[in-house]
Design a protein around this motif. Structure first.
Motif, PDB file in Angstrom:
ATOM      1  N   VAL A  19       6.794 -19.244  29.732  1.00  0.00           N
ATOM      2  CA  VAL A  19       7.389 -18.913  28.430  1.00  0.00           C
ATOM      3  C   VAL A  19       8.461 -19.898  27.998  1.00  0.00           C
ATOM      4  CG1 VAL A  19       8.710 -17.129  27.194  1.00  0.00           C
ATOM      5  CG2 VAL A  19       6.893 -16.469  28.768  1.00  0.00           C
ATOM      6  N   CYS A  20       9.224 -20.398  28.953  1.00  0.00           N
ATOM      7  CA  CYS A  20      10.383 -21.216  28.571  1.00  0.00           C
ATOM      8  C   CYS A  20      10.636 -22.372  29.533  1.00  0.00           C
ATOM      9  CB  CYS A  20      11.634 -20.350  28.431  1.00  0.00           C
ATOM     10  SG  CYS A  20      12.262 -19.680  29.983  1.00  0.00           S
ATOM     11  N   LEU A  21      11.522 -23.261  29.070  1.00  0.00           N
ATOM     12  CA  LEU A  21      11.921 -24.433  29.851  1.00  0.00           C
ATOM     13  C   LEU A  21      13.443 -24.512  29.765  1.00  0.00           C
ATOM     14  CD1 LEU A  21      10.596 -27.036  31.202  1.00  0.00           C
ATOM     15  CD2 LEU A  21      11.036 -28.170  29.030  1.00  0.00           C
ATOM     16  N   ALA A  22      14.085 -24.910  30.853  1.00  0.00           N
ATOM     17  CA  ALA A  22      15.544 -25.077  30.849  1.00  0.00           C
ATOM     18  C   ALA A  22      15.877 -26.453  31.415  1.00  0.00           C
ATOM     19  CB  ALA A  22      16.198 -23.985  31.685  1.00  0.00           C
ATOM     20  N   PHE A  23      16.803 -27.130  30.735  1.00  0.00           N
ATOM     21  CA  PHE A  23      17.190 -28.486  31.168  1.00  0.00           C
ATOM     22  C   PHE A  23      18.646 -28.713  30.806  1.00  0.00           C
ATOM     23  CE2 PHE A  23      15.024 -28.508  27.093  1.00  0.00           C
ATOM     24  CZ  PHE A  23      15.883 -29.192  26.248  1.00  0.00           C
ATOM     25  N   ARG A  24      19.262 -29.674  31.482  1.00  0.00           N
ATOM     26  CA  ARG A  24      20.684 -29.942  31.242  1.00  0.00           C
ATOM     27  C   ARG A  24      20.870 -30.659  29.915  1.00  0.00           C
ATOM     28  NH1 ARG A  24      23.603 -28.552  35.755  1.00  0.00           N
ATOM     29  NH2 ARG A  24      22.357 -28.441  37.673  1.00  0.00           N
ATOM     30  N   PRO A  26      12.222 -21.872  24.206  1.00  0.00           N
ATOM     31  CA  PRO A  26      10.886 -21.281  24.350  1.00  0.00           C
ATOM     32  C   PRO A  26       9.822 -22.373  24.241  1.00  0.00           C
ATOM     33  CG  PRO A  26      11.672 -20.964  22.111  1.00  0.00           C
ATOM     34  CD  PRO A  26      12.781 -21.676  22.860  1.00  0.00           C
ATOM     35  N   LYS A  27       8.720 -22.190  24.922  1.00  0.00           N
ATOM     36  CA  LYS A  27       7.635 -23.173  24.752  1.00  0.00           C
ATOM     37  C   LYS A  27       7.023 -23.044  23.363  1.00  0.00           C
ATOM     38  CE  LYS A  27       6.696 -24.330  29.459  1.00  0.00           C
ATOM     39  NZ  LYS A  27       5.804 -24.274  30.633  1.00  0.00           N
ATOM     40  N   LYS A  28       7.062 -21.843  22.812  1.00  0.00           N
ATOM     41  CA  LYS A  28       6.634 -21.655  21.421  1.00  0.00           C
ATOM     42  C   LYS A  28       7.687 -22.292  20.512  1.00  0.00           C
ATOM     43  CE  LYS A  28       5.759 -18.083  17.947  1.00  0.00           C
ATOM     44  NZ  LYS A  28       5.694 -16.631  17.669  1.00  0.00           N
ATOM     45  N   PRO A  29       7.277 -23.168  19.616  1.00  0.00           N
ATOM     46  CA  PRO A  29       8.264 -23.901  18.796  1.00  0.00           C
ATOM     47  C   PRO A  29       8.804 -23.082  17.626  1.00  0.00           C
ATOM     48  CG  PRO A  29       6.068 -24.685  18.256  1.00  0.00           C
ATOM     49  CD  PRO A  29       5.900 -23.642  19.353  1.00  0.00           C
ATOM     50  N   ILE A  30       9.642 -22.103  17.925  1.00  0.00           N
ATOM     51  CA  ILE A  30      10.340 -21.332  16.887  1.00  0.00           C
ATOM     52  C   ILE A  30      11.513 -22.197  16.425  1.00  0.00           C
ATOM     53  CG2 ILE A  30      11.628 -19.217  16.402  1.00  0.00           C
ATOM     54  CD1 ILE A  30      10.180 -18.029  18.964  1.00  0.00           C
ATOM     55  N   HIS A  58      12.952 -12.592  27.447  1.00  0.00           N
ATOM     56  CA  HIS A  58      12.687 -13.423  28.626  1.00  0.00           C
ATOM     57  C   HIS A  58      13.691 -14.576  28.715  1.00  0.00           C
ATOM     58  CE1 HIS A  58      10.035 -15.271  31.678  1.00  0.00           C
ATOM     59  NE2 HIS A  58      10.484 -16.399  31.163  1.00  0.00           N
ATOM     60  N   MET A  59      13.975 -15.198  27.583  1.00  0.00           N
ATOM     61  CA  MET A  59      14.950 -16.306  27.578  1.00  0.00           C
ATOM     62  C   MET A  59      16.327 -15.824  28.037  1.00  0.00           C
ATOM     63  SD  MET A  59      13.936 -18.196  24.020  1.00  0.00           S
ATOM     64  CE  MET A  59      15.342 -19.318  24.026  1.00  0.00           C
ATOM     65  N   LEU A  60      16.727 -14.676  27.532  1.00  0.00           N
ATOM     66  CA  LEU A  60      18.065 -14.180  27.873  1.00  0.00           C
ATOM     67  C   LEU A  60      18.163 -13.835  29.361  1.00  0.00           C
ATOM     68  CD1 LEU A  60      20.595 -13.875  26.253  1.00  0.00           C
ATOM     69  CD2 LEU A  60      19.837 -11.617  25.514  1.00  0.00           C
TER      70      LEU A  60
END
Ligand code: AMP
Length: 115
Positions: A25-30, A44-48, A64-66
């Motif tokens: 669902v998501c990606l996290a990066f610095r 999110p991987k969905k481009p909102i 999910h992101m939270l």
């Protein structure tokens, strides 16, 4: 149709990023320009494009992101001292990249109100 952004390119691995988490669902990066000792972006991987564009169909993604932010804060060792989660939205919100993202900031005492 949402615009292609630098964050879509990071998802597609077309440009590098210091990725700390990825799931379906998501990606996290610095953040490339950190505003605190720990500054991670969760997208999110969905481009909102922005929070204002999210709809009821995005409820699971947002939740999910939270929860991912919460888990990351624990994993990155900033949960005990506390941290801040920010979503800049639109022009007055200071948003510069129009692919929804949550900022996770921690590792120092943060001031309030923001500028
Ligand atoms: P915002 O102002 O809320 O739209 O935040 C956008 C954030 O993306 C800023 O904190 C930027 O430093 C960060 N940023 C922009 N380009 C990159 C990149 N290539 N890799 C990581 N972070 C980036």
């Amino acid at each position: 149709m949402s615009e292609d952004t630098i964050f879509s390119k990071i998802i597609r691995r077309e440009i590098p990023a210091d990725i700390v988490h990825e799931d379906d669902v998501c990606l996290a990066f610095r953040d490339v320009s950190p505003q605190a000792p720990t500054h991670v972006l969760v997208i999110p991987k969905k481009p909102i494009p922005k929070l204002a564009d999210a709809g009821p169909e995005d409820k699971e993604i947002l939740g999910h992101m939270l929860l991912t932010v919460k888990d990351l804060a624990e994993g990155l060792g900033i949960a005990e001292d506390g941290y801040r989660v920010v979503i800049n939205t639109g022009q007055n919100g200071g948003q510069t990249v129009f692919h929804l993202h949550m900022h996770l900031l921690g590792g120092r005492s943060l001031q309030w109100p923001p500028g």
